[in-house]
Design a protein around this motif. Structure first.
Motif, PDB file in Angstrom:
ATOM      1  N   ARG A 146       2.215  -0.061  -7.764  1.00 42.30           N
ATOM      2  CA  ARG A 146       2.992   0.020  -7.207  1.00 42.30           C
ATOM      3  C   ARG A 146       3.385   1.745  -6.554  1.00 42.30           C
ATOM      4  N   TRP A 147       2.697   1.958  -4.690  1.00 48.87           N
ATOM      5  CA  TRP A 147       2.807   2.938  -4.294  1.00 48.87           C
ATOM      6  C   TRP A 147       4.185   2.942  -3.553  1.00 48.87           C
ATOM      7  N   SER A 148       3.855   4.361  -3.312  1.00 48.02           N
ATOM      8  CA  SER A 148       5.253   5.221  -2.105  1.00 48.02           C
ATOM      9  C   SER A 148       4.225   5.204  -0.877  1.00 48.02           C
ATOM     10  N   LEU A 149       4.098   5.192  -0.465  1.00 51.36           N
ATOM     11  CA  LEU A 149       2.861   5.535   1.417  1.00 51.36           C
ATOM     12  C   LEU A 149       3.832   5.530   3.067  1.00 51.36           C
ATOM     13  N   PRO A 150       2.610   6.306   3.085  1.00 52.28           N
ATOM     14  CA  PRO A 150       3.603   7.124   4.642  1.00 52.28           C
ATOM     15  C   PRO A 150       2.770   5.612   5.674  1.00 52.28           C
ATOM     16  N   THR A 154       5.739  12.895  13.139  1.00 57.81           N
ATOM     17  CA  THR A 154       6.181  12.333  13.096  1.00 57.81           C
ATOM     18  C   THR A 154       7.440  10.907  13.301  1.00 57.81           C
ATOM     19  N   ARG A 155       6.631  11.061  11.849  1.00 59.39           N
ATOM     20  CA  ARG A 155       7.489  10.030  11.263  1.00 59.39           C
ATOM     21  C   ARG A 155       8.385   9.679  11.338  1.00 59.39           C
ATOM     22  N   LYS A 156       9.585   8.571  10.936  1.00 58.07           N
ATOM     23  CA  LYS A 156      10.931   8.379  10.944  1.00 58.07           C
ATOM     24  C   LYS A 156      11.061   8.161   9.377  1.00 58.07           C
TER      25      LYS A 156
END
Length: 295
Positions: free
Chosen positions: A82-86, A167-169
């Motif tokens: 399981r990964w946390s990804l942008p 720029t990421r929300k």
């Protein structure tokens, strides 16, 4: 002192658990904080050289295999990875290392519900595809069919392009996701009831979700009331639209956002209980409005 400084670390290293390789970790800070505008250059140490920032993400591959498993999450994921990804575009590669692989693999975004997207793999020794993740997600993994799991291929997820950090929300954690046509929808709470073609909101409640917008055509929510009148208010980037629907009436609400992914709050006033209108059903949920995503 010199002797102690040499012997003590060597003894401790025998008892210390080995640190997981970068690709096995659930998250990489360098990738999560990636911003090509703030950090236009990168340094690679082996061999030592300076590279443009765009060359950094592909070096930060996530890897999972029978020998490199993640921690158990309670969700049936391939190798418990399981990964946390942008948000960004990734290359998914499955390598049988001499064995033939085949079956199905699904992209799981969020702990609840079915995969966002599923691919069928024809018999081959190696298989690759492109995975687009339009929103940041803290829970990303892959579900595999039994025949694919038995083949035990190495899974490698390679970032190709990642959105700049500025720029990421930043949204709440994605609980579940659905693909409606070419639109990916991400749900942040359990106050919705997703189905294959759309979803129900709860009566007299609010819910939050995110919708990936199309760059070449408008995206709208098609609202349809049940057997009772309902009032629905949608808020997108401060743009508030409020509509009142008669029983069984339909209205389209266009999502206006300056972002590629629109964060939407839906407030529903009114609702109905299906079992009170159809004796053949035992559905005692209080539903609000039916929502479909249209282009």
């Amino acid at each position: 002192m010199l002797l102690v400084s040499i012997l003590v670390p060597a003894v401790l290293d025998r008892w210390r658990a080995p640190a997981p390789g970068p690709g096995v970790r659930a998250q990489m800070a360098l990738l999560s904080d990636f911003d090509a505008q703030r950090r236009p250059l990168g340094v690679v140490y082996d061999p030592l050289r300076r590279v443009p920032s765009s060359a950094i993400p592909p070096l930060l591959a996530f890897v999972a295999s029978p020998r490199a498993r993640g921690e158990r999450t309670g969700v049936d994921l391939l190798y418990d990875a399981r990964w946390s990804l942008p948000a960004g575009r990734y290359e998914l590669c499955l390598d049988g290392h001499g064995r033939t692989i085949h079956g199905e693999i699904g992209l799981q975004v969020g702990r609840v519900g079915p995969p966002l997207r599923t691919w069928t793999i024809a018999p081959a020794g190696r298989w690759t595809t492109t995975v687009d993740l339009p929103a940041n997600a803290r829970f990303v993994g892959f579900r595999a069919s039994p025949e694919l799991t038995d083949a035990a291929p190495e899974l490698r997820l390679i970032p190709r392009t990642v959105a700049d950090l500025r720029t990421r929300k930043t949204d709440a954690e994605v609980l579940q996701s659905r693909q409606y046509g070419d639109a990916a929808v991400f749900f942040f709470d359990e106050r919705v009831a997703p189905e294959p073609t759309g979803f129900w909101t709860r009566g007299d409640s609010s819910s939050r979700l995110a919708v990936a917008l199309a760059p070449d055509r408008p995206t709208a929510l098609r609202l349809r009331a049940g057997p009772t009148p309902v009032t629905v208010q949608t808020t997108v980037d401060g743009d508030v639209q409020r509509v009142t629907l008669a029983a069984r009436a339909t209205r389209d609400v266009t999502l206006r956002s300056r972002h590629t992914v629109a964060s939407v709050e839906i407030v529903t006033e009114g609702g109905f209980v299906p079992a009170e209108f159809d004796p053949a059903t035992r559905d005692r949920r209080r539903l609000g409005v039916w929502v479909e995503v249209i282009r």
